[in-house]
Design an enzyme around this catalytic site. Structure first.
Site, short mmCIF file in Angstrom:
data_model
loop_
_atom_site.label_atom_id
_atom_site.label_comp_id
_atom_site.label_asym_id
_atom_site.label_seq_id
_atom_site.Cartn_x
_atom_site.Cartn_y
_atom_site.Cartn_z
N GLU A 103 -9.81 5.20 6.87
CA GLU A 103 -8.31 6.08 7.23
C GLU A 103 -7.67 7.03 6.55
O GLU A 103 -7.10 8.06 6.83
CB GLU A 103 -7.12 4.80 6.25
CG GLU A 103 -7.77 3.51 6.95
CD GLU A 103 -7.07 2.33 6.14
OE1 GLU A 103 -6.35 1.61 6.23
OE2 GLU A 103 -7.98 2.24 5.49
N ARG B 11 0.59 -1.21 0.05
CA ARG B 11 0.27 0.40 0.30
C ARG B 11 0.75 1.35 0.11
O ARG B 11 0.41 1.83 -0.86
CB ARG B 11 -0.62 0.43 1.22
CG ARG B 11 -1.64 1.40 0.70
CD ARG B 11 -3.39 0.75 1.77
NE ARG B 11 -4.54 -0.62 1.26
CZ ARG B 11 -4.89 0.67 0.56
NH1 ARG B 11 -5.47 1.58 0.03
NH2 ARG B 11 -6.25 -0.10 0.65
#
Ligand SMILES: Cc1cc2nc3c(=O)[nH]c(=O)nc-3n(C[C@H](O)[C@H](O)[C@H](O)COP(=O)(O)OP(=O)(O)OC[C@H]3O[C@@H](n4cnc5c(N)ncnc54)[C@H](O)[C@@H]3O)c2cc1C
Ligand code: FES
Ligand code: FES
Lengths: 468, 769
Positions: free
Chosen positions: B726, B318
């Site tokens: 997030e 990520r």
């Protein structure tokens, strides 16, 4: 003799069969099976365990960390937990508004906030933004980012129906199998218990002592000092303030605000409202931590302590108190009875600053306090300057002080900085490297010199406003 | 299908389902569940050494305490001592060797929590330090101490492009880790059942993984293990894989003594033994044109994986797929090294590598702007994804809604009065300099693009279970866990709207693997996206059946039957929802259904690092102003303005809560939260007295949060909403850039050498650098 009792959520409970050394949080959760009060850290820093407590001597409810208190300290008190404030059917105004404004996400911190906010509003119905921060500095929330909590406090219509508690307890000790808590009413009594027992400790707020691990193999004897009326007084003289050693930090604030506001500002950042409602200056001094917040200011102001020792009173200047890292010159049986602080005369200026990683509820990396006498033509005539966080004890150096004398604040001051740098050898630890500590000491000296010339300009970042 | 109804709850700001239960202290967390009388309590024995061989575990002293029942080690494990979310070979209890200070070696079973704690300190573990511990990430790379092979994401020819570009910069950014500091520490409660079954209550974001790990460690089929959780006192990623370790150890003890046991970590043990956000070092080389356009970029990302892999691979993936952030990079090479060190194995944490990737490119953009003396926003515009600059990410996904960048940016410029304030700050700084004051202000912007979906395609699935009872009440279960983020209420809103009933009629069940099996972690911001869809699927199935029954009852075609305001109507006739439920039952039609969802359109090839890993992107922008003291390094964040794209928000107040919470957590990561290890590899910041998360005064004095309006998701997500958990954390990078700006405004030489977290010490260092 009466049994040891606590009034919990308005119900009197006999605790004489319990272990007085039990942490109040455990007693609430495990013995009383009230699960609303939470444990988040067990070291007094998160606020999840907050409860309202009235002092044994009577008075208003104040928020305190139940994880830092022993049962033996609160025998004779009244305690209110989150359950005592309301329930889903009949919630208190604080519980209702926090729920409605989204101030509770995971909710683990929430009961603690409910308590801290209720405690604040009982004292102060319309707190300012800063006052709210002061009151909530001891409550951590990892979810909400605090904004909805702040909004709740600002928007609440609060009517409190708390009575003031009266003193009702007359016990003189709380006897357990592993520990005894003594409640002397006079100094003499306290001193005698101390002399006649082994493994004894004086206890004021317990915010330091209760965190230290004790040897539980031997029977522990605690002598509580905060039930001795003579230690609870405050005398406001013309030249001097005398604070009884059992007066809590919270109680000293208004007076300090009046006479030494920079010191008050530091004490407002001392721990949290929960800590300040228990902790004492005497405890702070006796712990003798080099990063304790009281010593630098007290030392710079030329304060002294009064001691009860060998059945008589003695006086000791704060600068003679510390012998080494976390050590004082006191005998184990000596009792600090008061802290005496001279009020600075008009021609002297007092400054004090604390630098920490986080502004609130953090131990200082370096702190500095200075009492400066200005003569004619802006020449420095006298100087007392003390530092915390630079050495094994609170630090004062004649050499540094002398380097200030006779100069103007806007003069070249490299000499002061050189002398300071040469005379300090701080340690590196998690709160800051040695280099940083040196730079902070120098930075604070520069701040002081700037301040001497520009007294009206706010120079602390926390005081800067967006519109400036 | 969805008629206008007064009861519609989707899109409305509805309180968290447990709000009042929580404020009154009535909400139960695992430590609050009344346990059977014979419940035993556990404490871990942790490694005192960073590495070495275990030669002896001396239990006698601890066992001699009255009330101490047993002390177990890996040898007592009947199944396999293997857990680990990706690579299933990570020990729950150390076997012959330890690999970090704080590693669980043994577990004490005792009558009370305190006693277990006390006994755990008396267990003496002898360890021979026969190896040199590794802490340094560069050294790890040098000696090839990695938990998995180096990863590589390449597009075009960065080397060539950098060589030929007009301008060049290289540098290094040290990015600190972060402890989750959920207020409720890790905890599990295991209750053995007859027939070798085990029920485990665990504060976990991933009940299915708890179930799998418990089954594995006990050597029993998964069908014998039920894992449950009603709510967590915060998770933030810290209870995604780590909770399984705690739950497995608890289940082991319960299994051995065949009694209920509970393991609640003290804060200190929690911080020592469980993983955190990875600290990173980013080393970059960038070539760019004089107008600020990036030509070629090479980045080495070094992450502290710790002793084992855990989720370090996906976290690195990520990070690598977020190096681009909002910028079209045509020639780029990203190398990812997951370093094996003698420290606790790091794990998921809100953002999951994204923050480390994005702060890297944002710092590079800032450096370019200082090198060229051009405003940072101009450099951004030169590079942002657009039809002109290109829409393909380095991993070959096309950015379909790049116009959202302009939308969030313009909106945040507007609400913050950016250009006006920029001038004001310039004047302020000039005035301070004139006065000889040490204060300086800084202002900066950030925009974030964040990919939504688990990179690993198979994780993007969810299940739900809905029952309608004959009185019309509805019970909803799904695989997602409630950790404060408001997932339960959002999914309930979805189901309430399907049936057109008040959201209060929906009873929310604990997340339970026996009700909804084989689920994914509640993570990657995907909770309401995938569980909302699965619940929708289940509800729609029941609704269809009920509609059929109603059409027979009214004797009209199904098309004419509709649900509205707790009624089922057709023409001028109507019956109540509960009446129809009763009728449906009497017609012997099922009122219960499972639901299932898998995210469409995604694919990912981990070895080539190419594909379409994300179903869609979310966008956000933020502007922050700070003031710093150049004598002490102290800093105050004066104002932050935030605009976040939540698509068509399911519940705006819940979403705003997520944005604010994430933003402040991001501020903590970037400013005050510092993990400090001593030279022997021991974490010294093991409680809130030394590890400082933001308090109420650390919130910007002025904080404006706005959801981007009229911006439905271009993909068919649940009611066109977007994930929110997030992304806003990374908006705090605006504060970090503003601090850099303030430092630069003081130094005036364009050199800003700042590490994260920007503690007062780091700020002062950068000032005096
Ligand atoms: C969460 C938290 C935050 C804190 N924050 C700060 C901070 O910001 N700054 C700071 O400086 N400190 C801080 N402290 C430390 C502590 O609160 C202070 O040192 C406090 O002043 C101690 O006072 P007390 O009354 O609680 O002392 P106690 O714990 O009761 O006693 C401390 C010691 O002094 C002795 N003692 C106490 N009173 C007397 C007396 N009258 N005569 C003789 N001996 C005595 C005791 O025997 C004991 O050894 C913090 C502590 C906690 C837990
Ligand atoms: S549990 Fe954290 S302050 Fe008491
Ligand atoms: S609501 Fe979760 S910690 Fe405050």
């Amino acid at each position: 003799m009466n049994n040891n009792c606590i009034v919990l959520n308005n119900k009197k409970i006999d605790i004489s069969k319990s272990n007085p050394n039990t942490i109040v949080l455990d007693w609430i959760r495990l013995d009383r099976e009230l699960k609303g009060t939470k444990e988040g850290c067990a070291e007094g820093d998160c606020g999840a365990c907050s409860v309202l407590i009235s002092p044994v001597s009577g008075g208003k409810f104040k928020p305190a960390n139940s994880c830092l208190l022993k049962l033996g300290q609160v025998s004779g008190s009244e305690i209110v937990t989150v359950e005592g404030l309301g329930n889903q059917k009949n919630p208190s105004s604080v519980q209702k508004i926090l729920a409605n404004l989204g101030a509770s996400q995971c909710g683990f911190c929430t009961p603690g906030f409910v308590i801290a906010i209720t405690g604040l509003l009982c004292e102060n119905n319309k707190p300012t933004e800063d006052e709210i921060h002061d009151a909530l500095a001891g409550n951590l929330c990892r979810c909400t980012g605090y904004r909805p909590i702040m909004d709740s406090v600002k928007n609440i219509k609060f009517k409190h129906n708390f009575r003031e508690c009266k003193k009702w307890d007359n016990t003189d000790k709380f006897q357990g199998k592993q520990a005894v808590f003594y409640y002397p009413k006079t100094l003499q009594e306290a001193y005698n218990i101390s002399l006649s027992h082994e493994n004894v400790k004086y206890l004021s707020g317990g915010t330091d002592l209760n965190l230290q691990s004790q040897d539980t193999k031997k029977k522990l004897n605690y002598i509580l000092l905060n039930r001795i009326p003579e230690l609870l007084r405050i005398d406001e003289g013309n030249n001097e303030i005398q604070i009884g050693s059992s007066v809590t930090l919270e109680e000293t604030l208004p007076l300090f605000e009046k006479y030494f506001s920079p010191f008050a500002e530091i004490l407002r950042r001392f721990g949290s409202s929960q800590i300040r409602s228990q902790a004492t200056i005497a405890g702070n001094l006796c712990t003798a931590s080099p990063i304790g917040d009281a010593a630098p200011s007290l030392m710079a102001l030329g304060s002294s302590i009064e001691i009860f020792s060998n059945n008589q009173k003695k006086y000791l200047a704060i600068e003679d108190l510390f012998s080494d890292y976390r050590k004082t010159v006191l005998n184990p049986n000596d009792i600090v009875t008061s802290i005496n602080i001279p009020i600075p005369p008009n021609d002297k200026k007092f400054y004090a600053w604390k630098v920490s990683k986080r502004y609130d509820q953090d131990i200082s990396t370096v702190s500095m306090a200075a009492l400066i006498g200005m003569g004619e033509n802006n020449i420095i005539q006298s100087c007392r300057i003390c530092f915390g966080g630079l050495s094994a004890t609170t630090f004062r150096s004649k050499e540094i002080e002398n380097s200030f004398i006779g100069i103007k604040p806007d003069q070249d001051h490299t000499k002061i900085l050189e002398i300071t740098e040469k005379s300090i050898k701080p340690l590196s630890d998690l709160r800051g490297s040695a280099d940083y500590r040196i730079n902070l000491a120098l930075g604070l000296i520069k701040r002081l010199l700037f301040k001497l010339l520009n007294n009206d300009i706010a120079i602390e970042v926390m005081k800067v406003k967006i519109d400036e | 299908m969805n008629e206008i109804s007064n009861l519609n709850s989707v899109g409305k700001s509805i309180n968290h389902d447990s709000a009042l239960r929580q404020t009154t202290g009535e909400a139960k967390y695992i430590d609050d569940i009344l346990t059977p009388k014979n419940t035993y309590h556990l404490a871990l024995v942790l490694s005192p050494s960073p590495c070495g061989k275990i030669t002896k575990i001396n239990k006698d002293k601890a066992l001699s305490l009255k009330g101490v029942e047993e002390i177990l080690t890996y040898k007592d494990i009947p199944g396999e001592n293997k857990i680990g979310p990706i690579i299933h070979n990570e020990p729950a209890l150390a076997e012959n060797r330890v690999a970090y200070v704080g590693q669980p070696i043994a577990v004490v079973i005792a009558k009370t929590h305190d006693l277990a704690q006390q006994a755990s300190k008396l267990v003496n573990v002898e360890i021979v330090d026969d190896d040199e511990p590794i802490y340094d990430l560069r050294k790890s790379v040098k000696v090839n101490s990695l938990v998995m092979p180096k990863m590589e994401l390449v597009k075009g020819n960065s080397k060539e492009k950098i060589k030929n570009s007009e301008c060049y910069l290289e540098g290094e950014i040290n990015i600190g880790g972060q402890d989750h500091f959920y207020l409720e520490g890790q905890i599990a409660l295991a209750i053995p059942d007859e027939e070798k079954q085990m029920t485990i209550w665990s504060s976990t974001q991933h009940p299915t993984e708890v179930q799998h790990c418990v089954s594995n460690i006990l050597g029993i089929p998964q069908s014998k293990v039920t894992s449950k959780v009603r709510r967590l006192g915060g998770g933030f990623g810290g209870k995604e894989s780590q909770a399984s370790i705690i739950a497995s150890i608890t289940a082991l003890c319960s299994w051995i003594i065949q009694k209920p046991t509970k393991l609640r970590l003290t804060r200190k043990d929690d911080m020592l033994a469980t993983g955190k956000r990875h600290d990173f070092i980013s080393i970059y080389k960038v070539g760019f044109k004089r107008n600020g356009k990036i030509e070629g970029l090479e980045v080495d990302l070094l992450s502290r994986a710790g002793n084992v892999a855990d989720l370090s691979g996906p976290v690195m993936t990520r990070a690598m797929t977020h190096i681009d952030n909002c910028y079209s990079l045509k020639d780029v090479t990203i190398n990812g090294y997951c370093c094996k060190t003698n420290t606790v194995s790091n794990t998921a944490f809100r953002g999951f590598g994204g923050p480390q990737g994005i702060i890297t490119i944002e710092t590079i953009i800032d450096e370019i702007s200082r090198k060229l003396s051009k405003p940072i926003d101009e450099i951004r515009l030169m590079n942002v994804y657009s039809t002109r600059n290109g829409l393909k990410t380095p991993y070959q996904q096309t950015v379909l809604d790049s116009n959202r960048y302009t939308e969030v940016m313009n909106e945040v410029f507007k609400i913050s009065e950016y250009s006006k304030r920029k001038n004001k700050i310039k004047l302020y700084n000039e005035k301070q300099e004139l006065k000889g004051s040490p204060l300086r202000k800084g202002l900066s912007t950030t925009a974030i693009k964040f990919g939504i979906s688990f990179n690993k395609t198979e994780l993007n699935q969810a299940g739900a279970l809905v029952h309608v009872y004959t009185d019309g009440s509805i019970r909803l279960g799904h695989g997602g866990t409630e950790m404060g983020q408001g997932l339960f209420i959002k999914v309930a809103q979805v189901v309430a709207d399907v049936f057109s009933v008040p959201v209060g009629n929906i009873e929310l069940a604990s997340t339970t693997t026996s009700e909804v099996p084989n689920t994914s972690a509640t993570a990657a911001s995907s909770g309401s996206d995938i569980n909302g869809m699965a619940a929708y699927d289940a509800a729609i199935k029941i609704k269809k059946r009920m509609t059929r029954v109603a059409s027979e009852y009214f004797n009209v075609p199904v098309e004419e039957v509709y649900f509205q305001d707790e009624l089922i109507k057709c023409r001028n006739k109507s019956i109540t929802f509960s009446e129809l439920a009763e009728i449906t039952w009497s017609k012997r039609v099922s009122l219960s259904s499972t639901g299932f969802y898998k995210t469409p359109k995604i694919n990912w090839n981990q070895s080539t690092m190419k594909g379409k890993p994300f179903f869609y992107f979310t966008w956000g922008a933020s502007i922050s102003e700070v003031v710093i003291d150049t004598l002490t390094g102290e800093c105050n964040i004066l104002q932050s303005d935030i605009v976040q794209d939540c698509g068509s928000s399911l519940n705006p107040s819940i979403d705003i809560g997520q944005i604010e919470g994430a933003f402040i957590q991001g501020i903590g990561w970037l400013t005050c939260e510092e993990l400090y290890w001593n030279s022997s590899g021991k974490l010294m910041t093991t409680g809130p007295s030394t590890y400082k998360i933001p308090g109420s005064r650390d919130v910007p004095n002025i904080l404006n949060v706005k959801l981007l309006e009229n911006s439905p998701n271009i993909e068919k997500t649940i009611f066109r909403s977007k994930a929110v958990g997030e992304p806003p954390l990374m908006l705090a990078i605006s504060c970090w850039l503003a601090i850099r700006d303030a430092i630069s405004n003081y130094r005036q030489d364009g050199i800003v050498n700042l590490n994260s977290p920007a503690t007062p010490e780091e700020i002062l260092k950068a000032i005096n650098y």
